[in-house]
Structures are given as structure tokens and as C-alpha cells.
Design a protein around this motif. Structure first.
Motif, PDB file in Angstrom:
ATOM      1  N   TRP A  93       0.082  -6.116   6.056  1.00 17.89           N
ATOM      2  CA  TRP A  93       0.198  -4.780   4.951  1.00 17.89           C
ATOM      3  C   TRP A  93       1.621  -4.410   4.914  1.00 17.89           C
ATOM      4  O   TRP A  93       2.228  -4.325   5.822  1.00 17.89           O
ATOM      5  CB  TRP A  93      -0.629  -3.704   5.298  1.00 17.89           C
ATOM      6  N   TYR A 104       0.763  -1.303  -0.153  1.00 14.91           N
ATOM      7  CA  TYR A 104       0.017  -0.224  -0.080  1.00 14.91           C
ATOM      8  C   TYR A 104       0.808   1.147  -0.103  1.00 14.91           C
ATOM      9  O   TYR A 104       2.005   1.334   0.175  1.00 14.91           O
ATOM     10  CB  TYR A 104      -1.069  -0.065   1.123  1.00 14.91           C
ATOM     11  N   SER A 157      -7.334  -1.848  -3.360  1.00 14.05           N
ATOM     12  CA  SER A 157      -7.196  -2.533  -1.935  1.00 14.05           C
ATOM     13  C   SER A 157      -7.985  -2.011  -1.056  1.00 14.05           C
ATOM     14  O   SER A 157      -8.334  -0.656  -0.982  1.00 14.05           O
ATOM     15  CB  SER A 157      -5.593  -2.927  -1.622  1.00 14.05           C
TER      16      SER A 157
END
Length: 315
Positions: free
Chosen positions: A205, A169, A180
Motif C-alpha cells: 500500500w 490510498y 479499495s
């Protein structure tokens, strides 16, 4: 790993959410970088090309890169279900085009696959022992791309590494419902919109500033391998949503719990032994810091948007 003096890196897919930060990082550590993407652009150090049209890639390979980072793809589970032919053309035929050019130029290739290849019932996702069982077209085309890479390594001596990123991310990434959960949760809650959290789902993540360090290390790896890229910290999506809600001071009523839709994975828990042993990589940014970063960017954006709307209404 081998050390190259002022290595040349070609980034195919340089305009994307991982490609753009990778370009910046590689330049910061001394690489000569040539950017390549399908998006129109006219600037020094950039080649516009579609990997399904290999002739347009020739100028990039005439530059004689030492390593090619192949990020270009039709991305996303729903996108590839809607445009299955495009997914196959790009993620299989297009990948083959780049691999053939890597062979001709002698360049090493770092191929971007996806943790989606493991399928919905693989826990943990172990690149050494798990047998991928794709259950959507995105995962399938990525798995087929991996097979092309492995074939060329075995049969023609291509130097390559395949990486399977898991939930990377970026606070500056593209916003949209096709993205996402991290960016969807933050962007929607910042604007006062509701979000859906799938019951009992969990993810780890990896912040893009960590991911690019691992990717660069993969580009220096001599031996062929398939390597998960991820963070060791697994978090329930309900807990992630609550962290984001608190950080943005959003209403609890905006968080709605739903059941997991078909063809989705409940838990994404990658094993990371190869990441540690082969890439000598450990993430530096935990989930709390990552949430603060992405929320800060989107909170400023939402505030600026409200000011523009107020100004327009007053005119």
C-alpha cells in the motif's frame, strides 16, 4: 531528468483521489497548475471537460502546458464490468484524444495505467519482464491505453511516461463499496459494520503523499518508460484488517474471512527497481503510520455522525 523553471502542469482528472493531492503538491513545489475534470466547477484555474469530447479540452491545451498528467478514467474492476462501453470510450478513445492534443502542443504526458494490467497470476509484477494478461475490462482498457501511448512515442515522437500505481490510498478519499479494501475496511469498521477479508490475499500500500512525489518525478523524466509505483512492504490482508480493527477498537466478530472471488488477484507484489533508479523515489510512510492516519480521520467522522444522529433523535 530535465529541470523546468516554473513549469506548467495540466492535471486531467484533478478532482479525483490522486488528482486533488497531486494538484496541491505540484503547487507546493513551484508548478503553475491548471486543473481539469468532468465534474462541474467554476473557479479560476479550472476547466470542466470530458476527455471523450476533445473540443472542450482545447482551452486547457491553449494554456500551453509543459506536462500533462492524465489521470481521468473510468476506474475500478466492477465499475468497468457494469459499464463496459463507458470504460472503452473513456479509457481508450478519451486517452487517444488527450495524446493527440499533447502532440499538437508539444506537452509531455504522464499516463496513469494500473497494476491491474498484469492479470491475476503475475507474482511479482515486473514491468521489465512480465507480460500483461488483463482479465477484466478495467485492466484491458488500461492496457490498450498503454499501447496507444507507446505507439505515439514510437511513431510520432510523443514525450511520455506510463505509470502503473499499485494500491494508492488516501485518508480523505471517496468512500464506497467500489473503492479499495483499505478505505472499505476502515470506513465500515469505524461504523461497526462487518468486512470481508479474502483468505491468503496480500497487497503493498502506497500512501498518496508518497505517490505524488513519485508522479511529479515521472513528469520530469526524458526517456519513455513504464514504471510501477508502489511500496516495498507487502502485507497480508488479514494482518491489515487486524491492524485496522485494533486501531478502531472494533469487534473481532466484524472481520469475516472469505475465499477470493473470480477475476481478482490474490497477491499484488510490484517490482520497484525502476521506481528507485529512474525516479529516485523511496516511500516515506509505512503501513503502520498510514493505518493510523486513515483510522483517525474515519473515527472522527463516525463519532461526528453518531453525535448528529443522537441530536436528531432528541429533537
Amino acid at each position: 531528468m530535465t529541470a523546468l523553471s516554473h513549469p506548467r502542469a495540466l492535471i486531467v482528472g484533478s478532482e479525483g483521489n490522486i488528482g486533488a493531492p497531486l494538484v496541491a503538491y505540484l503547487r507546493s513545489v513551484g508548478y503553475e497548475v491548471l486543473e481539469c475534470d468532468i465534474r462541474p466547477g467554476w473557479r479560476e484555474g479550472y476547466v470542466m471537460a470530458d476527455i471523450t469530447h476533445p473540443l472542450d479540452l482545447l482551452p486547457a491545451f491553449d494554456w500551453r502546458p509543459d506536462v500533462v498528467f492524465l489521470l481521468a478514467a473510468t476506474v475500478g474492476r466492477m465499475t468497468c464490468e457494469q459499464a463496459g462501453s463507458l470504460a472503452v470510450a473513456t479509457n481508450v478513445a478519451g486517452v487517444n484524444n488527450v495524446l493527440q492534443l499533447c502532440k499538437r502542443s508539444g506537452a509531455r504526458c504522464v499516463f496513469f495505467s494500473s497494476s491491474e494490467v498484469y492479470g491475476p497470476h503475475c507474482d511479482p509484477m515486473d514491468e521489465a519482464h512480465s507480460i500483461p494478461q488483463p482479465n477484466n475490462r478495467y485492466a484491458l482498457t488500461k492496457w490498450l491505453g498503454e499501447q496507444l501511448v507507446e505507439f505515439e512515442v514510437r511513431e510520432s515522437g510523443l514525450r511520455a511516461v506510463t505509470v502503473r500505481p499499485c494500491m494508492v490510498y488516501n485518508e480523505h478519499e471517496t468512500v464506497g463499496e467500489h473503492r479499495s479494501a483499505m478505505v472499505r475496511f476502515v470506513s465500515n469498521l469505524a461504523l461497526g459494520r462487518s468486512i470481508e477479508v479474502h483468505r491468503d490475499s496480500a497487497r503493498s500500500w502506497l500512501h498518496v503523499s508518497d505517490a505524488v512525489r513519485a508522479i511529479e518525478a515521472a513528469g520530469r523524466l526524458d526517456q519513455y518508460s513504464v514504471i510501477n509505483l508502489g511500496h516495498p512492504e507487502l502485507i497480508l490482508m488479514a494482518d491489515l484488517a487486524e491492524m485496522i480493527r485494533i486501531e478502531l477498537n472494533a469487534s473481532p466478530e466484524l472481520v469475516v474471512t472469505t475465499e477470493l472471488p473470480p477475476r481478482m488477484t490474490l497477491i499484488k507484489r510490484p517490482t520497484l527497481e525502476r521506481q528507485r533508479s529512474l525516479l529516485q523515489f523511496e516511500p516515506a510512510i509505512g503501513i503502520a503510520e498510514g493505518v493510523r492516519r486513515i483510522c483517525a480521520v474515519h473515527a472522527r467522522g463516525a463519532s461526528a455522525g453518531m453525535r448528529r444522529m443522537t441530536y436528531a433523535a432528541q429533537r
